[in-house]
Scaffold this motif. Structure first.
Motif, PDB file in Angstrom:
ATOM      1  N   HIS A   1       0.817  -1.210   0.000  1.00 42.73           N
ATOM      2  CA  HIS A   1       0.000   0.000   0.000  1.00 42.73           C
ATOM      3  C   HIS A   1       0.849   1.258   0.000  1.00 42.73           C
ATOM      4  CE1 HIS A   1      -3.756  -2.167   0.319  1.00 42.73           C
ATOM      5  NE2 HIS A   1      -3.277  -2.868   1.331  1.00 42.73           N
TER       6      HIS A   1
ATOM      7  N   TYR B   1      -6.260   7.875  -1.142  1.00 41.08           N
ATOM      8  CA  TYR B   1      -6.085   6.451  -1.409  1.00 41.08           C
ATOM      9  C   TYR B   1      -7.102   5.596  -0.667  1.00 41.08           C
ATOM     10  CZ  TYR B   1      -3.740   1.911  -1.784  1.00 41.08           C
ATOM     11  OH  TYR B   1      -3.449   0.594  -2.030  1.00 41.08           O
ATOM     12  N   TRP B   2      -7.270   5.881   0.612  1.00 36.87           N
ATOM     13  CA  TRP B   2      -8.101   5.004   1.441  1.00 36.87           C
ATOM     14  C   TRP B   2      -9.571   5.423   1.516  1.00 36.87           C
ATOM     15  CZ3 TRP B   2      -6.516   0.383   2.524  1.00 36.87           C
ATOM     16  CH2 TRP B   2      -5.157   0.110   2.731  1.00 36.87           C
TER      17      TRP B   2
ATOM     18  N   TYR C   1      -3.064   9.811   1.843  1.00 34.95           N
ATOM     19  CA  TYR C   1      -3.777   8.795   2.630  1.00 34.95           C
ATOM     20  C   TYR C   1      -5.291   8.947   2.438  1.00 34.95           C
ATOM     21  CZ  TYR C   1      -5.467   6.301   6.803  1.00 34.95           C
ATOM     22  OH  TYR C   1      -6.128   5.461   7.660  1.00 34.95           O
TER      23      TYR C   1
ATOM     24  N   LEU D   1       0.368   7.219  -6.329  1.00 35.80           N
ATOM     25  CA  LEU D   1      -0.736   8.169  -6.371  1.00 35.80           C
ATOM     26  C   LEU D   1      -0.283   9.590  -6.032  1.00 35.80           C
ATOM     27  CD1 LEU D   1      -3.851   8.655  -6.558  1.00 35.80           C
ATOM     28  CD2 LEU D   1      -3.959   8.099  -4.113  1.00 35.80           C
TER      29      LEU D   1
ATOM     30  N   LYS E   1       1.680   1.832  -3.551  1.00 39.74           N
ATOM     31  CA  LYS E   1       0.515   2.314  -4.284  1.00 39.74           C
ATOM     32  C   LYS E   1       0.248   3.783  -3.971  1.00 39.74           C
ATOM     33  CE  LYS E   1      -0.821  -1.540  -6.330  1.00 39.74           C
ATOM     34  NZ  LYS E   1      -0.907  -1.678  -7.796  1.00 39.74           N
ATOM     35  N   MET E   2       0.382   4.152  -2.704  1.00 35.69           N
ATOM     36  CA  MET E   2       0.184   5.555  -2.338  1.00 35.69           C
ATOM     37  C   MET E   2       1.278   6.425  -2.945  1.00 35.69           C
ATOM     38  SD  MET E   2      -1.364   5.737   1.542  1.00 35.69           S
ATOM     39  CE  MET E   2      -0.173   4.657   2.335  1.00 35.69           C
TER      40      MET E   2
END
Length: 329
Positions: A123, A163-164, A160, A130, A126-127
């Motif tokens: 993750h 993404y989440w 954060y 992004l 991935k962040m």
């Protein structure tokens, strides 16, 4: 011009995950997420509809007096027996058929999330991928100087958040929009086309007085096309994971049951959050409302845009009618 890549590389990314995330191989021990996504709408349907059936059956019980169930009933109980053209047993059988069809479709449509999706995904990486897009968005909206300051101060939190939270929420909103669009235009078509209405959609309108466990009482072909296919199309176009699909299927099922529950409870979360609720959909089930309020299950934008929203407001509840008569006397 600001170098967004260098600015993105300077962001310190959080290592925490939100409360909803689980790295377990399956959410429930012994049940794969795929099977859970197939079971969730069935369990949601019958548990929630039986809750409303319980309130309907024991509405006058003294120990339920605090809920004032009768006060919020949309139709008198006698109307269900007098105006509905199908028996509860027939409704249950048809819904079971619908659940068998949707489960079969889901079994062949929905795949298992791979190991990367479930456990192996990085993750932080991935962040990091992004982050440049978050930087570009900030500098585009706020300008290079203000955007850079914001990124330096809160860059990790913004990435954060995106993404989440923001991306998953956007996925669900897109899925809701797709389902609403799919169902509005097909639902309206099934009314406009006399053949489709006579042979298929008229089944659902045998329930002049809707009740909770009749929410999915449809002709099998219509149930397959409108409900089942619409849901998997939304899942696919929104790029949902299996776990996200599980939530979508369960939530949309609860909303559909609530829209047919037969009560206008002021404490019902669905009826608070959505103007497309039990009273709104009840208009469509009445003879004068057959050409209105086609929207389902979430929002009413298509009814508003295309002029099919019933503009005279909801029909007064029986309790409101009695209160009005008493005041006149």
């Amino acid at each position: 011009m600001m170098n967004s890549t260098l600015l993105a590389d300077s962001i310190i990314l959080p290592v925490v995950t939100p409360f909803y995330y689980s790295s377990k191989e399956s959410l429930l021990p012994g049940i794969s997420d795929k099977i859970l996504s197939l079971l969730t709408p069935i369990v949601a349907y019958w548990s929630y509809s039986l809750f409303f059936h319980f309130l309907d059956s024991y509405s006058t019980a003294p120990w339920l007096a605090f809920l004032q169930v009768e006060r919020y009933r949309i139709h008198e109980s006698e109307e269900t027996k007098a105006k509905n053209k199908v028996t509860p047993a027939e409704v249950v059988r048809a819904v079971i058929v619908q659940h068998i069809i949707q489960t079969a479709l889901g079994y062949f449509w929905i795949g298992e999330d791979d190991e990367e999706t479930l456990r192996g995904v990085n993750h932080a990486q991935k962040m990091g991928e992004l982050a440049p897009y978050v930087v570009k968005a900030c500098t585009l909206l706020l300008g290079d100087v203000t955007g850079a300051r914001l990124i330096k101060a809160y860059g990790g939190s913004l990435v954060y958040l995106a993404y989440w939270w923001l991306i998953p929420i956007a996925q669900f909103l897109l899925a809701f929009f797709i389902i609403d669009t799919w169902q509005y235009f097909l639902h309206r078509l099934f009314h406009v086309n006399k053949f489709l209405y006579k042979h298929f959609h008229s089944w659902h309108h045998r329930l002049y007085v809707p009740y909770s466990y009749g929410a999915l009482y449809n002709h099998p072909f219509e149930g397959f096309l409108l409900d089942s296919v619409g849901a998997v199309v939304a899942e696919y176009l929104s790029s949902l994971t299996v776990r996200q699909a599980c939530f979508l299927f369960g939530f949309s099922t609860l909303k559909t049951v609530d829209d047919h529950c037969g009560f206008a409870f002021p404490w019902d979360p669905f009826q608070i959050l959505y103007s497309n609720n039990a009273r709104y959909h009840d208009i469509h089930h009445r003879n004068f409302g057959l050409k209105y309020n086609f929207s389902q299950p979430f929002y009413i934008h298509w009814d508003i845009i295309l002029g099919t929203r019933w503009e005279k407001g909801p029909t007064p509840l029986p309790s409101e009618q009695k209160s009005s008569h008493q005041k006149q006397e």
